[in-house]
Design a protein around this motif. Structure first.
Motif, PDB file in Angstrom:
ATOM      1  N   UNK A   5       0.839  -1.151   0.027  1.00 51.32           N
ATOM      2  CA  UNK A   5      -0.094  -0.041   0.024  1.00 51.32           C
ATOM      3  C   UNK A   5       0.742   1.286  -0.021  1.00 51.32           C
ATOM      4  N   UNK A   6       0.233   2.410  -0.290  1.00 50.61           N
ATOM      5  CA  UNK A   6       0.915   3.531  -0.149  1.00 50.61           C
ATOM      6  C   UNK A   6       1.301   3.766   1.043  1.00 50.61           C
ATOM      7  N   UNK A   7       0.809   3.466   2.216  1.00 47.40           N
ATOM      8  CA  UNK A   7       1.113   3.676   3.650  1.00 47.40           C
ATOM      9  C   UNK A   7       2.578   2.947   3.710  1.00 47.40           C
ATOM     10  N   UNK A   8       2.782   1.730   2.966  1.00 48.11           N
ATOM     11  CA  UNK A   8       3.872   0.889   3.232  1.00 48.11           C
ATOM     12  C   UNK A   8       5.050   1.753   2.440  1.00 48.11           C
ATOM     13  N   UNK A   9       4.859   2.211   1.529  1.00 44.24           N
ATOM     14  CA  UNK A   9       5.935   3.102   1.087  1.00 44.24           C
ATOM     15  C   UNK A   9       6.294   4.471   1.903  1.00 44.24           C
ATOM     16  N   UNK A  10       5.285   5.035   2.399  1.00 47.24           N
ATOM     17  CA  UNK A  10       5.825   6.504   3.116  1.00 47.24           C
ATOM     18  C   UNK A  10       6.428   5.739   4.435  1.00 47.24           C
ATOM     19  N   UNK A  83      -0.755  -0.308  -4.292  1.00 44.46           N
ATOM     20  CA  UNK A  83       0.126   0.008  -5.171  1.00 44.46           C
ATOM     21  C   UNK A  83       0.403  -0.993  -6.186  1.00 44.46           C
ATOM     22  N   UNK A  84      -0.178  -1.017  -7.419  1.00 45.46           N
ATOM     23  CA  UNK A  84      -0.187  -2.053  -8.371  1.00 45.46           C
ATOM     24  C   UNK A  84       1.169  -2.022  -9.115  1.00 45.46           C
ATOM     25  N   UNK A  85       2.263  -2.795  -8.570  1.00 46.69           N
ATOM     26  CA  UNK A  85       3.518  -3.081  -8.924  1.00 46.69           C
ATOM     27  C   UNK A  85       3.672  -4.353  -8.819  1.00 46.69           C
ATOM     28  N   UNK A  86       4.645  -5.220  -9.845  1.00 47.08           N
ATOM     29  CA  UNK A  86       5.073  -6.587  -9.675  1.00 47.08           C
ATOM     30  C   UNK A  86       6.056  -6.422  -8.501  1.00 47.08           C
ATOM     31  N   UNK A  87       6.082  -7.677  -7.741  1.00 44.31           N
ATOM     32  CA  UNK A  87       7.072  -7.603  -6.566  1.00 44.31           C
ATOM     33  C   UNK A  87       8.566  -7.209  -6.807  1.00 44.31           C
ATOM     34  N   UNK A  88       8.926  -7.730  -8.147  1.00 44.63           N
ATOM     35  CA  UNK A  88      10.455  -7.287  -8.238  1.00 44.63           C
ATOM     36  C   UNK A  88      10.687  -5.762  -8.370  1.00 44.63           C
ATOM     37  N   UNK A  89       9.681  -5.073  -8.466  1.00 49.86           N
ATOM     38  CA  UNK A  89      10.004  -3.277  -8.784  1.00 49.86           C
ATOM     39  C   UNK A  89       9.682  -2.782  -7.448  1.00 49.86           C
ATOM     40  N   UNK A  90       9.178  -3.238  -6.642  1.00 50.96           N
ATOM     41  CA  UNK A  90       8.594  -2.395  -5.453  1.00 50.96           C
ATOM     42  C   UNK A  90       9.869  -1.852  -4.737  1.00 50.96           C
ATOM     43  N   UNK A  91      10.823  -2.246  -4.542  1.00 51.31           N
ATOM     44  CA  UNK A  91      12.059  -1.983  -3.732  1.00 51.31           C
ATOM     45  C   UNK A  91      12.626  -0.558  -4.575  1.00 51.31           C
ATOM     46  N   UNK A  92      12.544  -0.895  -6.033  1.00 48.61           N
ATOM     47  CA  UNK A  92      13.231   0.448  -6.780  1.00 48.61           C
ATOM     48  C   UNK A  92      12.160   1.569  -6.619  1.00 48.61           C
ATOM     49  N   UNK A  97      11.374   7.178  -4.345  1.00 43.07           N
ATOM     50  CA  UNK A  97      10.372   7.962  -3.123  1.00 43.07           C
ATOM     51  C   UNK A  97      11.696   8.652  -2.115  1.00 43.07           C
ATOM     52  N   UNK A  98      12.485   7.905  -1.431  1.00 45.99           N
ATOM     53  CA  UNK A  98      13.577   8.433  -0.719  1.00 45.99           C
ATOM     54  C   UNK A  98      14.398   9.446  -1.391  1.00 45.99           C
ATOM     55  N   UNK A  99      15.010   8.912  -2.531  1.00 47.33           N
ATOM     56  CA  UNK A  99      16.029   9.664  -3.127  1.00 47.33           C
ATOM     57  C   UNK A  99      15.225  11.124  -3.984  1.00 47.33           C
ATOM     58  N   UNK A 100      14.165  11.114  -4.151  1.00 48.59           N
ATOM     59  CA  UNK A 100      13.422  12.356  -4.755  1.00 48.59           C
ATOM     60  C   UNK A 100      13.190  13.361  -3.560  1.00 48.59           C
ATOM     61  N   UNK A 101      12.610  12.855  -2.515  1.00 48.41           N
ATOM     62  CA  UNK A 101      12.590  13.937  -1.318  1.00 48.41           C
ATOM     63  C   UNK A 101      13.972  14.420  -1.034  1.00 48.41           C
ATOM     64  N   UNK A 102      14.967  13.539  -1.026  1.00 48.73           N
ATOM     65  CA  UNK A 102      16.007  14.153  -0.473  1.00 48.73           C
ATOM     66  C   UNK A 102      16.691  15.083  -1.470  1.00 48.73           C
ATOM     67  N   UNK A 103      16.443  14.851  -2.766  1.00 49.57           N
ATOM     68  CA  UNK A 103      17.042  16.045  -3.868  1.00 49.57           C
ATOM     69  C   UNK A 103      16.266  17.281  -3.286  1.00 49.57           C
ATOM     70  N   UNK A 104      15.383  17.387  -2.740  1.00 44.81           N
ATOM     71  CA  UNK A 104      14.546  18.700  -2.381  1.00 44.81           C
ATOM     72  C   UNK A 104      15.068  19.175  -0.922  1.00 44.81           C
TER      73      UNK A 104
END
Length: 130
Positions: A5-10, A83-92, A97-104
């Motif tokens: 879920x989106x909560x898991x990614x946050x 979050x509709x993603x194949x398992x092998x791409x979820x960590x990517x 997400x972590x890199x994008x917010x750090x760029x700011x």
């Protein structure tokens, strides 16, 4: 953490960013925005991931095609948003997400790590291993 879920990614991004104590350095809105941008990048680099299996069936008529659209997530009720993603791409996507917010972030020391996380997202999304 299953990254379903989106909560898991946050929560996962907060772990990578070491941002678990309130008040959070990065707001939930920023993390959800980064998740939405990740799907924009997926649509650009790997549109096949958004087809939901429709590409496996040969279609004959043009009107049967639906335009590709990336899912949009909102900061309210994140645990109900799958979050509709194949398992092998979820960590990517979590790396993005972590890199994008750090760029700011305004600290120059974070830029290298942020760029590395976003590059890792791109590499994992497009790499083909034998």
């Amino acid at each position: 953490m299953g990254l379903d879920t989106a909560a898991d990614y946050v929560a996962g991004a907060r772990n990578l960013l070491q941002d678990r104590v309130e008040p959070h350095r990065f707001g939930t809105d920023q993390l959800v925005e980064a998740l939405n941008y990740a799907f924009g990048e997926i649509a650009r680099m790997r549109p096949d991931m958004l087809l939901e299996g429709r590409y496996t069936v040969r279609l004959r008529r043009r009107e049967l095609f639906e335009p590709l659209s990336a899912p949009r997530f909102h900061a309210d009720d994140l645990s109900a948003q799958a979050v509709p993603l194949p398992l092998q791409y979820r960590l990517a996507v979590l790396y993005f997400v972590a890199g994008y917010v750090q760029l700011y972030d305004d600290e120059q020391t974070q830029d290298e790590r942020a760029s590395a996380l976003v590059a890792k997202f791109e590499q994992q999304l497009t790499a083909v291993k034998a």
